[in-house]
Design a protein around this motif. Structure first.
Motif, short mmCIF file in Angstrom:
data_model
loop_
_atom_site.label_atom_id
_atom_site.label_comp_id
_atom_site.label_asym_id
_atom_site.label_seq_id
_atom_site.Cartn_x
_atom_site.Cartn_y
_atom_site.Cartn_z
N GLY A 1 0.81 -1.21 0.00
CA GLY A 1 0.00 0.00 0.00
C GLY A 1 0.84 1.26 0.00
O GLY A 1 0.53 2.23 -0.69
N ILE B 1 1.03 4.26 -2.87
CA ILE B 1 0.86 5.68 -2.57
C ILE B 1 2.08 6.47 -3.03
O ILE B 1 1.95 7.57 -3.58
N LEU C 1 2.16 9.58 -5.51
CA LEU C 1 2.61 10.87 -4.98
C LEU C 1 3.73 11.46 -5.83
O LEU C 1 3.71 12.66 -6.15
N PHE D 1 -4.97 -1.51 -1.54
CA PHE D 1 -5.00 -0.31 -0.71
C PHE D 1 -5.93 -0.52 0.49
O PHE D 1 -5.61 -0.21 1.64
N PHE E 1 -8.88 3.93 -6.42
CA PHE E 1 -7.49 3.96 -6.85
C PHE E 1 -7.20 3.14 -8.11
O PHE E 1 -7.57 3.55 -9.19
N LEU F 1 -8.25 10.17 -6.82
CA LEU F 1 -7.18 10.31 -5.84
C LEU F 1 -7.71 10.94 -4.55
O LEU F 1 -7.46 10.45 -3.45
N SER G 1 -10.22 8.59 -2.72
CA SER G 1 -9.55 7.44 -2.11
C SER G 1 -8.85 7.83 -0.81
O SER G 1 -8.89 7.08 0.17
N VAL G 2 -8.23 9.01 -0.80
CA VAL G 2 -7.59 9.48 0.43
C VAL G 2 -8.64 9.72 1.52
O VAL G 2 -8.47 9.34 2.68
#
Length: 406
Positions: free
Chosen positions: A16, A20, A24, A135, A349, A374, A377-378
């Motif tokens: 995971g 990320i 990022l 994730f 994601f 994005l 999902s966060v």
């Protein structure tokens, strides 16, 4: 692969984090003064034109590299159906139907928003319907330590069925030009692959030859599926499903388990981060800023679908089934115990980003959809983590208690 590196990559939390990290790096680079270099890299074409495989690196990531992840998905689906949580229809029915509800409700949310706005983004209805199994499980492992194992089983079953449904949606609704002869031709090396992985090599040399032959057949199958117009990741699922999921007589371990142990680290440590790197690089600098992007009807539909539609669809389905049908959750579960899991299902994601690529051409709609995926999902990961912590406090669990999940 080094044993220590393999152990790290087999940890769901590490997978995971790498996912990320890949996303990022892409977002930062795509919005930096060097963003043109990121675009040039993504659009760099490699591969033989003679067989129509002269593809950009971004396309290779979505069609080729991601097929490794879907191969693992195929292995997991087959394992769950043959010997896991999907083996017993009575146990599997509840999370399987919850997965279906968790796909229908986001699609409804998205469709209503887009139709009401008059936007032309209706083709993206499937973007908020998918759950990212890697994730979501990573968040559950980190923040759900100590919760009953049935919580993890429910999420895994839901996510596996969700993946199966997402693959079906991609194959049916996002295949524009289907060339049936090529797809039919792909079934030949697929069948030989299935026969080969069931052979028992008599020596180490024969075992190496078998592996080499299986890899060649897998590549040929992928190439033919790609040529057919069906998204090439479907080839990964078909190949994974062809590997035996149960031990044969005289075996301590199924072939599928051995293959999964080798391929899974490649999927979590390479395939998913590489795909995230090429798929998540959305440039918002110079486009009016995040406020304008997030206010786009497509973005609003995706966010509402993932953050709201997913948990509502899952929980509503479970509640209705519990009240009006003979289906029941595990003995140590009630619908409210699944709130955190239902929220985690809103982590779209990987597959959601893939559907963005398939649904929209490069431009405003794709960028809005990707940014929304994005962001949603966060938000879903954060809310899910909080919900899991609240659930542990509600049942009076000591945070230091040994994990039942993980």
């Amino acid at each position: 692969m080094n044993g220590r590196v393999r152990a790290v990559l087999e940890d769901e939390r590490a997978g995971g984090l790498l996912l990320i990290l890949g996303a990022l790096v892409a977002v930062v680079w795509a919005n930096s003064p060097w963003r043109e270099a990121y675009t040039e890299l993504s659009e760099t074409v490699v591969g033989p034109a003679s067989v129509h495989l002269d593809l950009s690196l971004a396309t290779w990531a979505a069609d080729g590299v991601l097929a490794v992840f879907f191969f693992v998905v195929g292995l997991e689906i087959t394992h769950e159906v043959r010997g896991g949580s999907l083996r017993d229809p009575r146990r599997a029915a509840m999370p399987a139907l919850a997965a279906l509800g968790g796909m229908l409700m986001p699609a409804v949310f998205y469709t209503v928003v887009v139709l009401e706005s008059g936007s032309d983004g209706l083709r993206g209805w499937a973007v908020p319907t998918a759950t990212d199994i890697a994730f979501a499980v990573a968040v559950l492992v980190v923040f759900g330590r100590g919760l009953p194992g049935s919580v993890r089983t429910f999420l895994l079953t839901l996510a596996v069925v969700d993946d199966l449904l997402a693959i079906t949606v991609i194959a049916i609704f996002y295949t524009d030009d289907l060339a049936l002869p090529w797809f039919g031709a792909a079934l030949v090396p697929l069948a030989v692959f299935a026969w080969l992985v069931r052979r028992r090599p008599a020596s180490a040399g024969a075992h190496r030859a078998l592996i080499a032959g299986a890899i060649v057949l897998a590549v040929v199958t992928w190439t033919l599926v790609h040529a057919s117009g069906v998204h090439a990741t479907v080839a990964g699922v078909l190949l994974g499903a062809a590997v035996p999921a149960l031990p044969r007589r005289g075996e301590d371990e199924a072939v599928g388990q051995r293959v999964n142990r080798v391929v899974n680290p490649l999927s979590s440590g390479l395939a998913l981060p590489v795909f995230a790197f090429f798929a998540a690089g959305v440039t918002v600098v110079g486009t009016g800023g995040l406020g304008q992007v997030f206010s786009h009807p497509v973005a609003v539909g995706v966010i509402l679908g993932l953050v709201g539609g997913k948990p509502i669809g899952v929980l509503l389905t479970v509640t209705v089934l519990e009240r009006f049908t003979p289906l029941r959750l595990a003995e140590d579960q009630a619908p409210r115990d699944l709130f955190g899991v239902a929220v985690l299902a809103g982590i779209g994601f990987t597959v959601s980003l893939l559907v963005c690529e398939l649904a929209f051409p490069p431009g405003e709609l794709r960028e809005a959809a990707k940014v929304a995926v994005l962001g949603a999902s966060v938000v879903s990961a954060t809310l899910g983590a909080v919900a899991l912590q609240v659930q542990k406090r509600r049942i009076g669990m000591d945070p230091a208690e040994p994990a039942a999940i993980g």
